[in-house]
Design a protein around this motif. Structure first.
Motif, PDB file in Angstrom:
ATOM      1  N   ILE A  16     -79.277  21.321 -39.565  1.00 45.15           N
ATOM      2  CA  ILE A  16     -80.201  20.182 -39.817  1.00 45.15           C
ATOM      3  C   ILE A  16     -81.724  20.891 -39.342  1.00 45.15           C
ATOM      4  CG2 ILE A  16     -79.752  19.185 -37.470  1.00 45.15           C
ATOM      5  CD1 ILE A  16     -81.098  17.629 -40.563  1.00 45.15           C
ATOM      6  N   MET A  17     -81.772  21.707 -38.141  1.00 41.26           N
ATOM      7  CA  MET A  17     -82.986  22.232 -37.752  1.00 41.26           C
ATOM      8  C   MET A  17     -83.639  23.263 -39.140  1.00 41.26           C
ATOM      9  SD  MET A  17     -83.867  21.493 -34.805  1.00 41.26           S
ATOM     10  CE  MET A  17     -84.896  22.670 -34.109  1.00 41.26           C
ATOM     11  N   GLU A  18     -82.828  23.976 -39.598  1.00 39.92           N
ATOM     12  CA  GLU A  18     -83.358  24.777 -40.725  1.00 39.92           C
ATOM     13  C   GLU A  18     -83.724  23.962 -41.961  1.00 39.92           C
ATOM     14  OE1 GLU A  18     -81.997  29.042 -42.993  1.00 39.92           O
ATOM     15  OE2 GLU A  18     -80.480  27.774 -42.168  1.00 39.92           O
ATOM     16  N   PHE A  19     -83.002  23.019 -42.129  1.00 37.27           N
ATOM     17  CA  PHE A  19     -83.179  21.975 -43.369  1.00 37.27           C
ATOM     18  C   PHE A  19     -84.526  21.467 -43.125  1.00 37.27           C
ATOM     19  CE2 PHE A  19     -82.709  18.361 -45.907  1.00 37.27           C
ATOM     20  CZ  PHE A  19     -82.236  18.785 -46.938  1.00 37.27           C
ATOM     21  N   LEU A  20     -84.747  21.015 -41.862  1.00 42.15           N
ATOM     22  CA  LEU A  20     -86.156  20.178 -41.775  1.00 42.15           C
ATOM     23  C   LEU A  20     -87.246  21.312 -41.639  1.00 42.15           C
ATOM     24  CD1 LEU A  20     -87.488  17.606 -40.463  1.00 42.15           C
ATOM     25  CD2 LEU A  20     -86.900  18.259 -38.351  1.00 42.15           C
ATOM     26  N   LEU A  21     -87.084  22.448 -40.874  1.00 40.64           N
ATOM     27  CA  LEU A  21     -87.969  23.174 -40.492  1.00 40.64           C
ATOM     28  C   LEU A  21     -88.375  24.213 -41.893  1.00 40.64           C
ATOM     29  CD1 LEU A  21     -87.137  24.678 -36.989  1.00 40.64           C
ATOM     30  CD2 LEU A  21     -88.716  22.696 -37.665  1.00 40.64           C
ATOM     31  N   ASN A  22     -87.480  24.292 -42.662  1.00 42.08           N
ATOM     32  CA  ASN A  22     -88.079  24.892 -44.115  1.00 42.08           C
ATOM     33  C   ASN A  22     -89.157  24.205 -44.751  1.00 42.08           C
ATOM     34  OD1 ASN A  22     -86.583  27.253 -43.948  1.00 42.08           O
ATOM     35  ND2 ASN A  22     -84.630  26.369 -44.800  1.00 42.08           N
ATOM     36  N   ASP A  23     -89.027  22.752 -44.446  1.00 46.74           N
ATOM     37  CA  ASP A  23     -90.105  21.881 -45.471  1.00 46.74           C
ATOM     38  C   ASP A  23     -91.355  21.949 -44.590  1.00 46.74           C
ATOM     39  OD1 ASP A  23     -91.055  19.843 -47.195  1.00 46.74           O
ATOM     40  OD2 ASP A  23     -91.135  18.550 -45.236  1.00 46.74           O
ATOM     41  N   TRP A  24     -91.216  21.951 -43.102  1.00 44.61           N
ATOM     42  CA  TRP A  24     -92.397  22.061 -42.001  1.00 44.61           C
ATOM     43  C   TRP A  24     -93.238  23.014 -42.179  1.00 44.61           C
ATOM     44  CZ3 TRP A  24     -91.050  19.262 -36.800  1.00 44.61           C
ATOM     45  CH2 TRP A  24     -90.968  17.788 -37.113  1.00 44.61           C
ATOM     46  N   THR A  25     -92.755  24.205 -42.762  1.00 41.32           N
ATOM     47  CA  THR A  25     -93.499  25.515 -42.739  1.00 41.32           C
ATOM     48  C   THR A  25     -94.437  25.165 -43.891  1.00 41.32           C
ATOM     49  OG1 THR A  25     -91.786  26.280 -44.398  1.00 41.32           O
ATOM     50  CG2 THR A  25     -91.653  27.123 -42.139  1.00 41.32           C
ATOM     51  N   LYS A  26     -94.309  24.361 -44.838  1.00 40.34           N
ATOM     52  CA  LYS A  26     -95.254  23.942 -45.938  1.00 40.34           C
ATOM     53  C   LYS A  26     -96.451  22.987 -45.113  1.00 40.34           C
ATOM     54  CE  LYS A  26     -91.730  24.024 -49.334  1.00 40.34           C
ATOM     55  NZ  LYS A  26     -90.935  23.243 -50.357  1.00 40.34           N
ATOM     56  N   GLN A  27     -96.024  22.617 -44.176  1.00 42.92           N
ATOM     57  CA  GLN A  27     -97.184  21.724 -43.420  1.00 42.92           C
ATOM     58  C   GLN A  27     -97.735  22.517 -42.406  1.00 42.92           C
ATOM     59  OE1 GLN A  27     -97.532  18.634 -44.329  1.00 42.92           O
ATOM     60  NE2 GLN A  27     -96.063  18.290 -45.782  1.00 42.92           N
TER      61      GLN A  27
END
Length: 1001
Positions: free
Chosen positions: A366-377
């Motif tokens: 879940i951490m990787e799944f969430l943070l992969n999107d947060w890199t775009k932010q």
């Protein structure tokens, strides 16, 4: 001048005859000339003039001055003012003598009568300006010549001593703080003088004798309330985790899922100030709250809602919070990440149990799944994502082995994929043509849980109203055109049906006042306003029937009664449009019900009519059910069976012939069944359904289980989750608020708080209760003050609120008041408006049923009389009107203002006597926390304090708990009356302290 000489002669006689201090004032007053009072300013002025008339000071006259002070002939204010008037600063010996006289005098400064209070702040300000002039003159001399004489050095040391004593004297600092609002011109000169001194010290590298002098000069020049001591009561340093962020977000996301980012940011900023969280701690709590809520929302629509909130809303909330907390002039943060977010994630990575559960639930890291999107932010960068994901890799590997590839993925895995289809649907809905492709797109949305996913993403991204408005336009464009035949007519009917069902489902989920405009003139909006039964907005069946056209009703009755004629009458060649049928079906059903009651129609005949209604469009079943639900609400229990059976007939599966006669039947049928079941459950819950929040998603206003039992059931669930508030628990508590009213709910919540025995449990429950109050923060706060706390204080002496419950109850009250003020000031009234909690005037009242539910089986041991009266009163006063508070920030409005005035009047009753009671301590805690937590944001509340409340409290509470910081913050110092009250209370505090610490022989 002759008068002054006479006074000096008398003083000389007194000195020669060695009068004691006790005789001094008596004898001098006996021989003073007529018209000369004991506290005259010219007496102090005369003595000082005589003391420093030459190149050196006359110590004998200074002793006369000291004796006059001890004999109360002159005031400290007069002495300080006269010293500050001495402008011959070149006479070093005189200035030094005055400083030596002043240093021991500082510790005893006070006021003994009302006449002295008005002049003391001015005198202190002028004295500080005088000290700055001496200090600045000496430092400038050193800057010019590089050296100062021994006499100048000694004088400067004495200045530093006086400044040191003054800066450590809380009473004088408080008087200076008041005086800087009185003497604006003099205080402006002090700041100018400080700027000059600061420049001279920097240029000359001169070091004062006391290392703290420069800092003390800055403190005096820029005196602020933070320099004044305040006994801290909102001490939260020992709070390891927050029990407030997750419940607060659970409430706000449930009630306001479509609010923009600024709404949530305002709430979280308010909480951050109350809890004194750093950005790192706040970001950690937000992310943890999201994961906690997601861990318990499987198999519900809130699964997708919270998933969308975590992925789409939380990044924007964090970025906006970070931007607002930046101090101008600070070094800009890195472009590719926010350091506080990385620190928060490092804190979260230690919570292995929560992350393991989320990995299992989502079938991924879940951490990787969430943070992969947060890199775009640009919240984190790729390197940090790899580092954080690697720490979770061992757990993820174990998870993969455990799953063996057969676990069904969670909805969270599909949330990100719903954003693209949403944009495509919105683009497709822009067309004004009735097209087969549009029908295909909308029906495809209803497959599986795609509709819920798209709605969640649209809500969180703020595009829900756009989606609804385009669906409404689509429904308008697809209304039946009389005489139209062929394939185009079939497409139009399917499009009308599917758009109508989708819109009805959205209104059921979010409420009509959230997604629809107030004055929309489309067919669907009119139908919702007049005919649709919503969960919290029941309709009067008589008003629905009044909208029917009797001729259309007769025509429909004739056609629906004959199966062979139904198809022809409702065919495309009929003059009756689908819109007409939707609006007139209530008249048909009413006639059917009456005929069935009189046995004019048999059960078989009724079934045939109902089958004919749902045979053509599923929207007709929904319209019919809406009327039947309104009808059920208006009749007695003995008359419920027949309308219930009619609704069940609409839920009966269609025949294979009906399924094959239309296109996309399966998707529309499933959605219509869902809508009908929810309408039925909201109005008439199944008798065998438990009221526990774990048993049903939605709680109706009407239930056979008493409210008190429902509350205890849901509260046991909350306590069992150790501070975690599941979404279903929030839904149940919202229903209890609607049914029992804010006073009833606030009473139950406070009782749970007072029932706790351990401090840790009390702190946890206080936070949860505070969050639950946000179901309707203004009305529940009003009820808390007026119908819960006030009666609790007014109880007899044996029922006092004891520590530590009193402190936490005071904290709860203050938190709620500040939340009301901050919410009003952060967003406009339109953005603040929550879902309506009141029925229309013409809607049927549920007072009798609510009374029945509350009364039966309730064993509430502490039922407040005011609370029971307040339920009906407060339920009617829902909409107070929200003005644009940007033009009037932090303004206290009715009815909350009246509630605060009432509680202050109650407080005054318990501090007017001489006895110190636990309730008196509660009053002190309430006021102190209000000042400590609210600071300048509670000015509108503090204006309501009775003028003599603090003075009475000072007399009763002769302790060190009350400090000058509390008194100085209570009053509006920009107005003269506020300054008068502040000085009066400060002087009373000072004299009480002197009396307590004096030595009695």
């Amino acid at each position: 001048m002759k008068e002054n000489n006479k006074i000096l002669q008398l003083i000389y006689v007194a000195w020669r005859e060695r009068w004691s201090d006790s005789q001094w004032g008596i004898n001098i007053k006996k021989v003073l000339p007529r018209g000369v009072s004991g506290d005259v300013y010219n007496l102090a002025d005369c003595l000082l003039q005589q003391a420093v008339i030459g190149s050196t000071a006359n110590l004998l006259v200074l002793n006369y001055l000291k004796h006059s002070l001890c004999a109360h002939l002159i005031s400290h204010a007069a002495v300080l003012r006269c010293i500050a008037k001495y402008d011959k600063l070149e006479r070093i010996y005189c200035v030094t003598a005055l400083l030596e006289f002043l240093a021991p005098l500082i510790d005893g400064v006070t006021c003994r009568c009302k006449s002295e209070q008005g002049s003391l702040p001015t005198a202190v300000v002028q004295l500080v300006l005088w000290l700055f002039q001496i200090f600045g003159r000496t430092v400038q001399h050193y800057e010019l010549y590089g050296v100062i004489s021994a006499e100048q050095s000694y004088m400067l040391d004495q200045v530093c001593v006086v400044i040191d004593r003054l800066s450590k004297h809380q009473f004088l600092l408080a008087i200076l703080y008041v005086g800087c609002h009185e003497e604006l011109e003099s205080y402006s000169k002090i700041r100018e003088k400080y700027a000059t001194i600061k420049g001279s010290l920097a240029n000359s590298n001169f070091t004062p004798s006391l290392p703290t002098t420069e800092q003390q000069l800055q403190q005096l020049a820029y005196i602020d309330a933070k320099h004044l001591e305040l006994q801290p009561l909102n001490d939260l340093q020992g709070e390891p985790i927050s029990y407030c962020v997750q419940p607060l977000l659970a409430v706000e996301v449930l009630l306001n899922p479509g609010k923009d980012t600024s709404y949530y940011v305002a709430e979280l900023q308010m909480l951050q100030r109350l809890k004194r969280y750093s950005n790192t701690r706040l970001f950690y709590e937000i992310i943890r709250a999201g994961f906690l809520t997601l861990s318990n929302v499987a198999d519900t629509s809130h699964d997708t809602m919270w998933g969308a909130f975590m992925f789409f809303k939380v990044p924007h909330i964090i970025k906006q919070l970070h931007t607002l907390q930046r101090v101008p002039g600070d070094q800009p943060p890195p472009a590719d990440h926010i350091p506080e977010v990385v620190e928060a994630l490092n804190m979260l990575i230690e919570d292995n149990l929560l992350l393991d559960f989320m990995d299992t639930k989502c079938s991924c890291n879940i951490m990787e799944f969430l943070l992969n999107d947060w890199t775009k932010q640009y919240l984190v960068n790729d390197e940090q994502v790899k580092k954080l994901a690697s720490q979770r890799e061992p757990s993820s590997q174990l998870l993969k082995k455990y799953e063996s590839g057969q676990q069904t993925p969670s909805n969270i895995n599909f949330i990100k994929r719903a954003e693209v289809p949403l944009s495509g649907i919105l683009k497709t809905l822009c067309t004004n043509k009735v097209q087969e492709a549009l029908v295909s797109v909308l029906c495809q949305v209803l497959v599986g849980n795609s509709f819920e996913l798209i709605l969640s993403v649209a809500t969180v991204e703020g595009r829900l109203k756009t989606f609804v408005s385009r669906l409404i336009q689509c429904n308008e464009n697809s209304k039946q055109v009389p005489g139209e035949v062929g394939k185009l007519s079939v497409i139009r009917s399917t499009l009308f049906d599917v758009s109508f069902l989708m819109l009805t489902s959205i209104v059921q989920t979010y409420g009509s006042d959230v997604v629809l405009s107030e004055r929309g003139d489309s067919f669907f909006e009119k139908w919702v306003r007049e005919c649709m039964v919503e969960r919290n907005k029941l309709k009067n069946p008589k008003r629905i029937l009044a909208l029917c056209d009797e001729s259309i009703v007769d025509e429909l009755l004739l056609s629906l009664s004959k199966p062979e004629a139904a198809a022809a009458q409702l065919s495309n060649n009929s003059n009756l449009t689908w819109q007409d049928i939707c609006l007139n079906l209530p008249g048909v059903l009413h006639h059917v019900l009456i005929a069935w009651e009189k046995e004019t129609l048999s059960s078989a005949d009724v079934k045939s009519i109902l089958d004919n209604i749902k045979r053509r469009l599923f929207s007709f079943s929904v319209c019919a059910t809406s009327f039947l639900c309104a009808y059920m609400y208006s009749v007695s229990e003995t008359e419920l069976l027949k309308p219930l059976n009619m609704i069940q007939q609409f839920l009966a599966p269609p025949t294979s012939e009906d399924m094959s006669s239309q296109e996309n039947v399966k998707e529309r049928l499933a959605l219509s069944f869902q809508i009908i079941r929810k309408m039925q459950q909201d109005v008439h819950p199944s008798p065998n359904t438990k009221s526990r929040c774990v048993a049903s998603t939605h709680q109706g206003l009407i239930s056979q289980t008493p409210l008190i039992e429902q509350f205890r059931d849901v509260w046991r669930t909350v306590v069992a989750d150790v501070g975690y508030l599941p979404v279903r628990a929030v839904q149940t508590l919202e229903s209890l608020l609607l049914a029992g009213g804010p006073a009833w709910l606030a009473t139950q919540l406070v009782e749970e708080l007072l029932r706790c025995k351990y401090m840790r449990d009390m702190t946890k429950i206080t936070d949860i209760v505070f969050a639950v109050m946000h179901l309707d923060i203004e009305r529940t706060t009003e009820a808390l003050l007026q119908y819960v706390v006030a009666p609790l204080i007014l109880k007899r002496q044996g029922d006092d609120i004891n520590e530590p419950q009193s402190l936490l109850l005071a904290r709860l009250c203050v938190y709620c008041i500040i939340s009301c003020l901050e919410t009003r000031s952060a967003v406009s009234g339109a953005a603040l408006k929550k879902r309506s909690r009141s029925h229309d005037e013409d809607d049927l009242s549920n007072t009798a049923k609510v009374r029945k539910v509350i009364g039966e089986g309730s064993d509430n041991s502490s039922d407040f009389t005011e609370g029971s009266v307040g339920v009906s009163t407060l339920m009617g006063n829902n909409n107070t009107g929200n003005a644009d508070i940007r033009t009037a920030p932090l303004t206290l409005k009715e009815p909350l203002q009246s509630s605060i005035e009432h509680i202050f009047r109650v407080f005054l009753q318990f501090v007017s006597g001489d006895e110190l009671l636990p309730k008196t301590t509660f009053v002190y805690q309430f006021i102190s926390l209000l000042v400590e937590c609210g600071e300048e944001r509670v000015v509108s509340v503090l204006r309501l304090l009775p003028p003599n409340l603090m003075q009475n409290l000072l007399k009763v509470m002769a302790t060190d708990d009350i400090r000058v910081g509390l008194i100085s913050r209570l009053y509006e110092l920009r107005v003269h009356s506020g300054r008068q009250l502040a000085v009066s209370d400060l002087c009373l505090w000072r004299n009480i302290q002197l009396n307590r610490h004096s030595i009695h022989l």
